[in-house]
Scaffold this motif. Structure first.
Motif, PDB file in Angstrom:
ATOM      1  N   ARG A 146       1.841  20.928   9.690  1.00 29.94           N
ATOM      2  CA  ARG A 146       0.580  20.581   9.046  1.00 29.94           C
ATOM      3  C   ARG A 146      -0.210  19.617   9.925  1.00 29.94           C
ATOM      4  O   ARG A 146       0.361  18.861  10.719  1.00 29.94           O
ATOM      5  CB  ARG A 146       0.809  19.938   7.680  1.00 29.94           C
ATOM      6  CG  ARG A 146       1.381  18.532   7.732  1.00 29.94           C
ATOM      7  CD  ARG A 146       1.607  17.944   6.348  1.00 29.94           C
ATOM      8  NE  ARG A 146       2.017  16.544   6.423  1.00 29.94           N
ATOM      9  CZ  ARG A 146       1.174  15.517   6.355  1.00 29.94           C
ATOM     10  NH1 ARG A 146      -0.121  15.732   6.210  1.00 29.94           N
ATOM     11  NH2 ARG A 146       1.606  14.271   6.428  1.00 29.94           N
ATOM     12  N   VAL A 147      -1.521  19.668   9.778  1.00 32.35           N
ATOM     13  CA  VAL A 147      -2.410  18.722  10.448  1.00 32.35           C
ATOM     14  C   VAL A 147      -2.514  17.467   9.592  1.00 32.35           C
ATOM     15  O   VAL A 147      -2.742  17.554   8.390  1.00 32.35           O
ATOM     16  CB  VAL A 147      -3.810  19.339  10.646  1.00 32.35           C
ATOM     17  CG1 VAL A 147      -4.799  18.290  11.144  1.00 32.35           C
ATOM     18  CG2 VAL A 147      -3.740  20.502  11.623  1.00 32.35           C
ATOM     19  N   PHE A 148      -2.319  16.296  10.207  1.00 26.31           N
ATOM     20  CA  PHE A 148      -2.493  15.078   9.424  1.00 26.31           C
ATOM     21  C   PHE A 148      -3.590  14.171   9.968  1.00 26.31           C
ATOM     22  O   PHE A 148      -3.905  13.142   9.368  1.00 26.31           O
ATOM     23  CB  PHE A 148      -1.175  14.296   9.287  1.00 26.31           C
ATOM     24  CG  PHE A 148      -0.634  13.695  10.563  1.00 26.31           C
ATOM     25  CD1 PHE A 148      -1.059  12.455  11.007  1.00 26.31           C
ATOM     26  CD2 PHE A 148       0.326  14.370  11.298  1.00 26.31           C
ATOM     27  CE1 PHE A 148      -0.538  11.894  12.168  1.00 26.31           C
ATOM     28  CE2 PHE A 148       0.856  13.817  12.457  1.00 26.31           C
ATOM     29  CZ  PHE A 148       0.416  12.579  12.899  1.00 26.31           C
ATOM     30  N   ASP A 149      -4.214  14.559  11.079  1.00 27.04           N
ATOM     31  CA  ASP A 149      -5.352  13.776  11.550  1.00 27.04           C
ATOM     32  C   ASP A 149      -6.153  14.589  12.554  1.00 27.04           C
ATOM     33  O   ASP A 149      -5.585  15.343  13.350  1.00 27.04           O
ATOM     34  CB  ASP A 149      -4.889  12.470  12.204  1.00 27.04           C
ATOM     35  CG  ASP A 149      -6.013  11.441  12.301  1.00 27.04           C
ATOM     36  OD1 ASP A 149      -6.934  11.506  11.472  1.00 27.04           O
ATOM     37  OD2 ASP A 149      -5.969  10.584  13.196  1.00 27.04           O
ATOM     38  N   VAL A 150      -7.465  14.459  12.482  1.00 25.56           N
ATOM     39  CA  VAL A 150      -8.381  15.075  13.441  1.00 25.56           C
ATOM     40  C   VAL A 150      -9.437  14.037  13.783  1.00 25.56           C
ATOM     41  O   VAL A 150     -10.022  13.436  12.882  1.00 25.56           O
ATOM     42  CB  VAL A 150      -9.072  16.329  12.852  1.00 25.56           C
ATOM     43  CG1 VAL A 150     -10.011  16.947  13.882  1.00 25.56           C
ATOM     44  CG2 VAL A 150      -8.047  17.348  12.392  1.00 25.56           C
ATOM     45  N   PHE A 151      -9.660  13.788  15.073  1.00 20.61           N
ATOM     46  CA  PHE A 151     -10.717  12.843  15.404  1.00 20.61           C
ATOM     47  C   PHE A 151     -11.325  13.133  16.766  1.00 20.61           C
ATOM     48  O   PHE A 151     -10.759  13.831  17.600  1.00 20.61           O
ATOM     49  CB  PHE A 151     -10.231  11.388  15.325  1.00 20.61           C
ATOM     50  CG  PHE A 151      -9.236  10.999  16.396  1.00 20.61           C
ATOM     51  CD1 PHE A 151      -7.882  11.044  16.136  1.00 20.61           C
ATOM     52  CD2 PHE A 151      -9.659  10.580  17.652  1.00 20.61           C
ATOM     53  CE1 PHE A 151      -6.960  10.679  17.109  1.00 20.61           C
ATOM     54  CE2 PHE A 151      -8.744  10.208  18.626  1.00 20.61           C
ATOM     55  CZ  PHE A 151      -7.390  10.256  18.350  1.00 20.61           C
ATOM     56  N   THR A 152     -12.520  12.594  16.941  1.00 27.24           N
ATOM     57  CA  THR A 152     -13.225  12.637  18.216  1.00 27.24           C
ATOM     58  C   THR A 152     -13.663  11.218  18.534  1.00 27.24           C
ATOM     59  O   THR A 152     -13.652  10.345  17.674  1.00 27.24           O
ATOM     60  CB  THR A 152     -14.463  13.551  18.131  1.00 27.24           C
ATOM     61  OG1 THR A 152     -15.325  13.060  17.093  1.00 27.24           O
ATOM     62  CG2 THR A 152     -14.072  14.987  17.831  1.00 27.24           C
ATOM     63  N   GLY A 153     -14.043  11.001  19.767  1.00 24.84           N
ATOM     64  CA  GLY A 153     -14.508   9.659  20.112  1.00 24.84           C
ATOM     65  C   GLY A 153     -13.873   9.170  21.390  1.00 24.84           C
ATOM     66  O   GLY A 153     -13.578   9.945  22.305  1.00 24.84           O
ATOM     67  N   GLN A 154     -13.647   7.879  21.457  1.00 23.18           N
ATOM     68  CA  GLN A 154     -13.113   7.264  22.664  1.00 23.18           C
ATOM     69  C   GLN A 154     -11.787   7.897  23.063  1.00 23.18           C
ATOM     70  O   GLN A 154     -10.876   8.034  22.258  1.00 23.18           O
ATOM     71  CB  GLN A 154     -12.916   5.763  22.440  1.00 23.18           C
ATOM     72  CG  GLN A 154     -12.447   5.015  23.684  1.00 23.18           C
ATOM     73  CD  GLN A 154     -12.309   3.525  23.433  1.00 23.18           C
ATOM     74  OE1 GLN A 154     -12.554   3.061  22.327  1.00 23.18           O
ATOM     75  NE2 GLN A 154     -11.930   2.779  24.452  1.00 23.18           N
ATOM     76  N   GLY A 155     -11.707   8.310  24.321  1.00 23.33           N
ATOM     77  CA  GLY A 155     -10.483   8.909  24.828  1.00 23.33           C
ATOM     78  C   GLY A 155     -10.396  10.406  24.643  1.00 23.33           C
ATOM     79  O   GLY A 155      -9.428  11.023  25.081  1.00 23.33           O
TER      80      GLY A 155
END
Length: 201
Positions: A146-155
């Protein structure tokens, strides 16, 4: 509680994430997920254009998924968008002489092992495609993903997103050795790579 890696800007969960969770729950319940179709909208309780159903044929609905309707959120005093899943366990086909049969549940004797992976993936890649690839990397050992986090941004590179995936491995006759766990991890990374994902280090 929700899990998350906060090295960058967290992205909200969406209907695609809800679909991935629905597929994972159905697979864990013994449903023939490879034969399911995504059809229509889920109903009045769901946000128009942001929901769907998973069906076995045109009439048998096994799950609904998507974003809840704003009126539902207001009725329960919920702030912000909410992704949800509803699974209809009674609709999963029972055991029969031939074809698909739902296996009887037997509690595992050994403790499950959880492993987390962070992948850098193209922004256009649906998370459910990544989850299905990861779960299929070793069908004998991996019981859920399962996916527990998705993010964009620094790095995180432009045009990409970071997707954190948790897998659960269930030993049967004996506990996994370190070598066996590494072999499964290598298979997971290789399966994700076929979807255009690379392991974040």
């Amino acid at each position: 509680p929700a899990r998350g890696w906060r090295d960058g800007k967290a992205a909200s969960f969406d209907a695609y994430d809800a679909k991935a969770e629905a597929l994972a729950l159905l697979a864990a319940s013994g449903a023939p997920v490879d034969n399911l179709q995504v059809m229509g909208e889920a109903g009045d309780a769901w946000h128009p254009g942001q929901s769907g159903t998973l069906r076995l044929g045109p009439k048998t609905v096994l799950a609904s998924f998507g974003m809840l309707h704003p009126l539902v959120l207001k009725a329960f005093d919920l702030d912000g968008a909410v992704a949800a899943v509803e699974v209809y366990l009674d609709a999963i086909p029972p055991k029969r002489a031939s074809g698909f049969a739902r296996p009887a549940y037997t509690p595992p004797a050994l403790q499950a092992v959880r492993r987390d992976f962070a992948f850098l993936v193209p922004a256009a890649l649906a998370t459910d495609a990544l989850v299905r690839a990861v779960k299929g990397a070793d069908k004998a050992a991996i019981v859920s993903a399962r996916v527990f986090d998705v993010f964009t941004g620094q790095g995180v590179e432009d045009g990409h997103k970071s997707v954190a995936v948790e897998i659960v491995l269930q030993p049967t006759a004996k506990s996994f050795t370190d070598e066996e766990l590494k072999a499964v991890a290598d298979k997971v990374v290789a399966a994700a790579a076929k979807q255009g994902a690379s392991l974040r280090v």
